[in-house]
Design a protein around this motif. Structure first.
Motif, PDB file in Angstrom:
ATOM      1  N   ALA A 127       0.847  -1.195   0.000  1.00  0.00           N
ATOM      2  CA  ALA A 127       0.000   0.000   0.000  1.00  0.00           C
ATOM      3  C   ALA A 127       0.881   1.244   0.000  1.00  0.00           C
ATOM      4  N   ILE A 128       0.599   2.168  -0.895  1.00  0.00           N
ATOM      5  CA  ILE A 128       1.322   3.445  -0.935  1.00  0.00           C
ATOM      6  C   ILE A 128       0.760   4.380   0.127  1.00  0.00           C
ATOM      7  N   ARG A 129      -0.535   4.287   0.337  1.00  0.00           N
ATOM      8  CA  ARG A 129      -1.250   5.125   1.307  1.00  0.00           C
ATOM      9  C   ARG A 129      -2.310   4.257   1.965  1.00  0.00           C
ATOM     10  N   ASP A 130      -3.006   4.792   2.969  1.00  0.00           N
ATOM     11  CA  ASP A 130      -4.102   4.048   3.588  1.00  0.00           C
ATOM     12  C   ASP A 130      -5.153   3.729   2.528  1.00  0.00           C
ATOM     13  N   ILE A 131      -5.651   2.518   2.532  1.00  0.00           N
ATOM     14  CA  ILE A 131      -6.673   2.079   1.578  1.00  0.00           C
ATOM     15  C   ILE A 131      -7.924   1.725   2.380  1.00  0.00           C
ATOM     16  N   ASP A 132      -9.035   2.346   2.017  1.00  0.00           N
ATOM     17  CA  ASP A 132     -10.302   2.143   2.728  1.00  0.00           C
ATOM     18  C   ASP A 132     -11.026   0.895   2.234  1.00  0.00           C
ATOM     19  N   PRO A 133     -11.871   0.291   3.095  1.00  0.00           N
ATOM     20  CA  PRO A 133     -12.685  -0.838   2.658  1.00  0.00           C
ATOM     21  C   PRO A 133     -13.555  -0.423   1.461  1.00  0.00           C
ATOM     22  N   GLY A 134     -13.649  -1.312   0.485  1.00  0.00           N
ATOM     23  CA  GLY A 134     -14.435  -1.029  -0.710  1.00  0.00           C
ATOM     24  C   GLY A 134     -13.654  -0.344  -1.816  1.00  0.00           C
ATOM     25  N   GLU A 135     -12.442   0.107  -1.519  1.00  0.00           N
ATOM     26  CA  GLU A 135     -11.607   0.800  -2.507  1.00  0.00           C
ATOM     27  C   GLU A 135     -10.873  -0.226  -3.375  1.00  0.00           C
ATOM     28  N   GLU A 136     -10.848   0.029  -4.677  1.00  0.00           N
ATOM     29  CA  GLU A 136     -10.137  -0.864  -5.581  1.00  0.00           C
ATOM     30  C   GLU A 136      -8.631  -0.675  -5.413  1.00  0.00           C
ATOM     31  N   ILE A 137      -7.907  -1.777  -5.362  1.00  0.00           N
ATOM     32  CA  ILE A 137      -6.449  -1.736  -5.261  1.00  0.00           C
ATOM     33  C   ILE A 137      -5.893  -1.662  -6.672  1.00  0.00           C
ATOM     34  N   CYS A 138      -5.097  -0.619  -6.928  1.00  0.00           N
ATOM     35  CA  CYS A 138      -4.544  -0.371  -8.264  1.00  0.00           C
ATOM     36  C   CYS A 138      -3.059  -0.062  -8.159  1.00  0.00           C
ATOM     37  N   ALA A 139      -2.329  -0.421  -9.196  1.00  0.00           N
ATOM     38  CA  ALA A 139      -0.895  -0.140  -9.277  1.00  0.00           C
ATOM     39  C   ALA A 139      -0.590   0.449 -10.648  1.00  0.00           C
ATOM     40  N   ASP A 140       0.463   1.230 -10.733  1.00  0.00           N
ATOM     41  CA  ASP A 140       0.920   1.755 -12.029  1.00  0.00           C
ATOM     42  C   ASP A 140       1.777   0.667 -12.657  1.00  0.00           C
ATOM     43  N   TYR A 141       1.327   0.116 -13.777  1.00  0.00           N
ATOM     44  CA  TYR A 141       2.056  -0.978 -14.414  1.00  0.00           C
ATOM     45  C   TYR A 141       3.423  -0.554 -14.928  1.00  0.00           C
ATOM     46  N   GLY A 142       3.587   0.722 -15.218  1.00  0.00           N
ATOM     47  CA  GLY A 142       4.853   1.149 -15.816  1.00  0.00           C
ATOM     48  C   GLY A 142       4.973   0.527 -17.193  1.00  0.00           C
ATOM     49  N   GLU A 143       6.134  -0.004 -17.491  1.00  0.00           N
ATOM     50  CA  GLU A 143       6.352  -0.669 -18.777  1.00  0.00           C
ATOM     51  C   GLU A 143       5.522  -1.951 -18.801  1.00  0.00           C
ATOM     52  N   SER A 144       4.726  -2.131 -19.857  1.00  0.00           N
ATOM     53  CA  SER A 144       3.898  -3.333 -19.944  1.00  0.00           C
ATOM     54  C   SER A 144       4.040  -3.965 -21.324  1.00  0.00           C
ATOM     55  N   HIS A 145       3.474  -5.134 -21.457  1.00  0.00           N
ATOM     56  CA  HIS A 145       3.502  -5.842 -22.740  1.00  0.00           C
ATOM     57  C   HIS A 145       2.636  -5.159 -23.790  1.00  0.00           C
ATOM     58  N   HIS A 146       1.802  -4.237 -23.361  1.00  0.00           N
ATOM     59  CA  HIS A 146       0.914  -3.540 -24.300  1.00  0.00           C
ATOM     60  C   HIS A 146       1.658  -2.491 -25.130  1.00  0.00           C
ATOM     61  N   GLU A 147       2.813  -2.054 -24.627  1.00  0.00           N
ATOM     62  CA  GLU A 147       3.702  -1.130 -25.350  1.00  0.00           C
ATOM     63  C   GLU A 147       2.978   0.091 -25.914  1.00  0.00           C
ATOM     64  N   GLY A 148       2.069   0.681 -25.109  1.00  0.00           N
ATOM     65  CA  GLY A 148       1.380   1.906 -25.510  1.00  0.00           C
ATOM     66  C   GLY A 148       0.225   1.713 -26.468  1.00  0.00           C
ATOM     67  N   ARG A 149      -0.129   0.466 -26.769  1.00  0.00           N
ATOM     68  CA  ARG A 149      -1.209   0.194 -27.734  1.00  0.00           C
ATOM     69  C   ARG A 149      -2.593   0.116 -27.086  1.00  0.00           C
ATOM     70  N   LEU A 150      -2.663   0.026 -25.758  1.00  0.00           N
ATOM     71  CA  LEU A 150      -3.933  -0.151 -25.073  1.00  0.00           C
ATOM     72  C   LEU A 150      -4.337   1.151 -24.391  1.00  0.00           C
ATOM     73  N   ARG A 151      -5.591   1.559 -24.608  1.00  0.00           N
ATOM     74  CA  ARG A 151      -6.098   2.783 -23.993  1.00  0.00           C
ATOM     75  C   ARG A 151      -6.252   2.576 -22.489  1.00  0.00           C
ATOM     76  N   CYS A 152      -5.797   3.545 -21.696  1.00  0.00           N
ATOM     77  CA  CYS A 152      -5.942   3.486 -20.242  1.00  0.00           C
ATOM     78  C   CYS A 152      -7.354   3.920 -19.881  1.00  0.00           C
ATOM     79  N   ARG A 153      -7.956   3.221 -18.933  1.00  0.00           N
ATOM     80  CA  ARG A 153      -9.321   3.526 -18.494  1.00  0.00           C
ATOM     81  C   ARG A 153      -9.384   3.873 -17.017  1.00  0.00           C
ATOM     82  N   CYS A 154      -8.273   4.266 -16.424  1.00  0.00           N
ATOM     83  CA  CYS A 154      -8.240   4.449 -14.983  1.00  0.00           C
ATOM     84  C   CYS A 154      -9.099   5.633 -14.515  1.00  0.00           C
ATOM     85  N   GLY A 155      -9.271   6.646 -15.361  1.00  0.00           N
ATOM     86  CA  GLY A 155     -10.104   7.776 -14.999  1.00  0.00           C
ATOM     87  C   GLY A 155      -9.438   8.769 -14.060  1.00  0.00           C
ATOM     88  N   ALA A 156      -8.160   8.596 -13.774  1.00  0.00           N
ATOM     89  CA  ALA A 156      -7.456   9.520 -12.877  1.00  0.00           C
ATOM     90  C   ALA A 156      -7.260  10.883 -13.569  1.00  0.00           C
TER      91      ALA A 156
END
Length: 163
Positions: A127-156
């Motif tokens: 955990a980078i910060r406190d995570i509340d119950p019901g909150e989705e756990i997410c990580a920044d993939y950084g370099e991935s096998h998608h190599e920039g071809r997949l649209r991000c849907r994180c909404g941040a």
């Protein structure tokens, strides 16, 4: 840099307030250190959600799966949009495609609340910060096998737009 991507699969849903039974000496520790649930994600497919508060800087658990050579892992993911593979060394990878580990459902976010660390051939989430119950756990993939071809849907607000 570790590569991480996801594949939808059966949810592993432990009881939210269930206490882990004491384990015998030499018995492996559970992959998850906190109560987690797997359910539909607003980001993509299935996601893993905290079922109890998770304090900052604590190990959430590790992604487990089949240990395979990187070459085999890359062959297995070719042409797939969702994959569950983390390269833990330049020669080995964890393929969690058939695993029941909840942490294989960690989705990407450009504003993550967790980080993936590779330690002694393991893919561990903290955990980078406190995570509340019901909150989705997410990580920044950084370099991935998608190599920039997949649209991000994180909404941040700071979304980079592509994976």
């Amino acid at each position: 840099m570790p590569r991480l991507s996801l594949v939808a699969a059966e949810p592993a849903v432990p009881a939210p307030n269930a206490k882990a039974p004491a384990r015998a000496k030499g018995e492996p520790q559970s992959a998850e250190r906190f109560a987690l649930t797997v359910q539909e994600s607003p980001i993509d497919g299935l996601g893993v959600f905290a079922a109890e508060p998770i304090p900052a800087r604590r190990k959430i658990g590790e992604m487990r799966g089949e240990i395979v050579p990187v070459r085999e892992a890359r062959r297995r993911i070719e042409g797939r949009r969702r994959i569950h593979v983390v390269e833990v060394t330049d020669k080995t990878a964890i393929d969690a495609t058939k695993s029941h580990c909840a942490l294989r459902h960690v989705n990407h976010s450009c504003s993550p609340n967790a980080v993936l660390r590779i330690r002694q051939g393991r893919a561990e989430f903290y955990a980078i910060r406190d995570i509340d119950p019901g909150e989705e756990i997410c990580a920044d993939y950084g370099e991935s096998h998608h190599e920039g071809r997949l649209r991000c849907r994180c909404g941040a607000p700071n979304c980079k737009g592509r994976l």
